[in-house]
Design an enzyme around this catalytic site. Structure first.
Site, PDB file in Angstrom:
ATOM      1  N   VAL A  80     -12.248   3.829  -0.519  1.00 43.38           N
ATOM      2  CA  VAL A  80     -11.829   2.721   0.344  1.00 43.38           C
ATOM      3  C   VAL A  80     -10.626   2.025  -0.287  1.00 43.38           C
ATOM      4  O   VAL A  80     -10.692   1.603  -1.447  1.00 43.38           O
ATOM      5  CB  VAL A  80     -12.987   1.720   0.547  1.00 43.38           C
TER       6      VAL A  80
ATOM      7  N   HIS B 255       0.840  -1.199   0.000  1.00 44.30           N
ATOM      8  CA  HIS B 255       0.000   0.000   0.000  1.00 44.30           C
ATOM      9  C   HIS B 255       0.882   1.258   0.000  1.00 44.30           C
ATOM     10  O   HIS B 255       1.010   1.955   1.000  1.00 44.30           O
ATOM     11  CB  HIS B 255      -0.958   0.023   1.196  1.00 44.30           C
TER      12      HIS B 255
ATOM     13  N   ASP C 213      -5.067   3.540  -2.423  1.00 44.06           N
ATOM     14  CA  ASP C 213      -3.967   2.889  -1.696  1.00 44.06           C
ATOM     15  C   ASP C 213      -2.612   3.195  -2.327  1.00 44.06           C
ATOM     16  O   ASP C 213      -1.568   2.981  -1.709  1.00 44.06           O
ATOM     17  CB  ASP C 213      -4.192   1.374  -1.620  1.00 44.06           C
TER      18      ASP C 213
ATOM     19  N   ARG D 251      -9.497  11.283  -0.328  1.00 44.12           N
ATOM     20  CA  ARG D 251      -8.783  10.940   0.899  1.00 44.12           C
ATOM     21  C   ARG D 251      -9.297   9.574   1.342  1.00 44.12           C
ATOM     22  O   ARG D 251     -10.463   9.228   1.120  1.00 44.12           O
ATOM     23  CB  ARG D 251      -8.992  11.981   2.000  1.00 44.12           C
TER      24      ARG D 251
END
Length: 406
Positions: A329, A126, A301, A310
């Site tokens: 997400v 990530h 990510d 964000r």
């Protein structure tokens, strides 16, 4: 004739598919492989199914799994114990008993404390959320880090990333359709429209795997689909793959400005493997979008490709900015954790088998291109130039480290 329920059929199919590679070569070693329960926000996946455990056990490996690790994907502790795994009461116990740790999300600070010198950690990184301390800790402790994002086949493809991106692309349009609905405070429109009413406009940024599967799903809904990228060859490939049912445009400022104004949905899927995502859509462009339109930034990510994005989480997935709904997400595949776990298992287990068959990780690095390309920390050295530049940490090329036998 035995009639199997769908889960049992899928389990056996996955097991039988892998049985072709069950024979161990001479010189193979038995590995102690651990699967701790994920502790990252809303992470429901695990990297192995009970069927995958059976395959590893049949090849002479030992598997340790923390209690509850599969619960989010609807695999019980009993499923794993019956497959031959040893159930552990805590993550600390898993780390203590295993030489190789396999995770979905990167190790959290609590897990970094458990990691011991010489262990191998296979997980995602990530890059959009990674910090310098994470890499410095692995280097200081002498941990070998292998990242999903870097694992590349000799043909240039990224097997684990591609599989996760297929799920992400398909899910992104399903998510967008939900948030366009009136009860989700969206515009109250259908993606596909109906007779006499035009369909919604879906703009997809990027022309990679996420974009391809998002486009396929959006076309299935009946939406009008635009795909934008700065790589003309990728746009051409996607046009051909989808029989020219999409409209393609170069992602320059002029086209981006006009496309965002017309969009009901923007799917952010622009990324470069192993790098942070490029930011293509400015805040001014977001301001110009229709009230109640939806942005799904699938590469958050990797830093996100939309200026107003964000990171959010499954328990609170959206926020509004400039009257536009943002869904950001990072781990979208976790929303379909069981499917994602089967997918991860089918890609990861063969790698684990090969490591054992080759006589351990060090030997496997010589023969397995994916493991070499995936290794980002080895022998107390960072091995990726891109990470070195971004985090200002010295690096040494993995090929040189292997050749010099440091």
């Amino acid at each position: 004739m035995e009639i199997l329920n769908p889960d049992e059929f899928t389990r056996r199919l996955g097991l039988e598919t892998l049985e072709k590679t069950l024979k161990k070569e001479n010189g193979g070693v038995s590995l102690k492989i651990g699967f701790p329960k994920e502790r990252s926000n809303d992470e429901n996946r695990v990297s192995v199914t009970p069927g995958g455990v059976s395959v590893l056990i049949a090849n002479g490996h030992e598997v340790f799994i923390e209690r509850g690790a599969g619960a989010g994907a609807n695999f019980s502790d009993n499923d794993y114990s019956e497959a031959g795994a040893v159930l552990c009461e805590s993550a600390r116990e898993v780390f203590k008993r295993c030489e190789m740790i396999v995770k979905v999300a990167p190790p959290v600070p609590e897990e970094l404390e458990h990691i011991e010198s010489g262990q191998i950690v296979l997980s995602a990184i990530h890059l959009g959320n990674a910090d310098k301390l994470f890499f410095e800790t692995l280097i200081r402790k002498g941990i070998t880090g292998v990242g999903f994002e870097f694992m590349q086949l000799s043909d240039g493809s990224f097997p684990i990333v591609r599989m996760l991106h297929e799920i992400t692309g398909s899910m992104s349009v399903q998510i967008a359709a939900h948030y366009l609905e009136s009860y989700s405070n969206g515009q109250g429109v259908m993606l596909g429209g109906i007779s006499g009413i035009p369909p919604a406009t879906v703009v997809i940024l990027g022309a990679g795997t996420i974009a391809e599967y998002a486009a396929r799903t959006a076309l299935g809904y009946g939406a009008q689909v635009f795909v934008m990228d700065n790589d003309l060859s990728r746009l051409r490939h996607l046009e051909n793959a989808l029989n020219r049912r999409i409209i393609t445009m170069m992602a320059n400022h002029q086209y981006l400005s006009s496309a965002t104004r017309a969009a009901d949905v923007i799917i952010g899927a622009a990324m470069v493997e192993g790098h942070r995502a490029p930011c293509l859509v400015t805040e001014q462009m977001v301001e110009s979008m229709k009230p109640g339109s939806v942005i799904v930034d699938t590469v958050i990510d990797q830093g996100g490709c939309i200026a107003t994005s964000r990171a959010t989480r499954h328990s609170a997935p959206v926020f509004k900015m400039h009257d536009v709904i943002h869904y950001c997400v990072p781990n979208i595949p976790s929303g379909v954790a069981r499917t994602s776990t089967y997918a991860l298992n089918n890609v990861i287990v063969p790698f684990l088998l090969e490591i054992g068959d080759e006589g351990g990780f060090g030997r496997a690095l010589w023969s397995n291109h994916s493991l070499r390309s995936g290794t980002y920390v080895y022998k107390k050295n960072l091995t990726k130039k891109t990470l070195s530049r971004f985090f200002d940490i010295p690096y040494r090329d993995i090929e040189m480290l292997i050749a010099s036998r440091i």
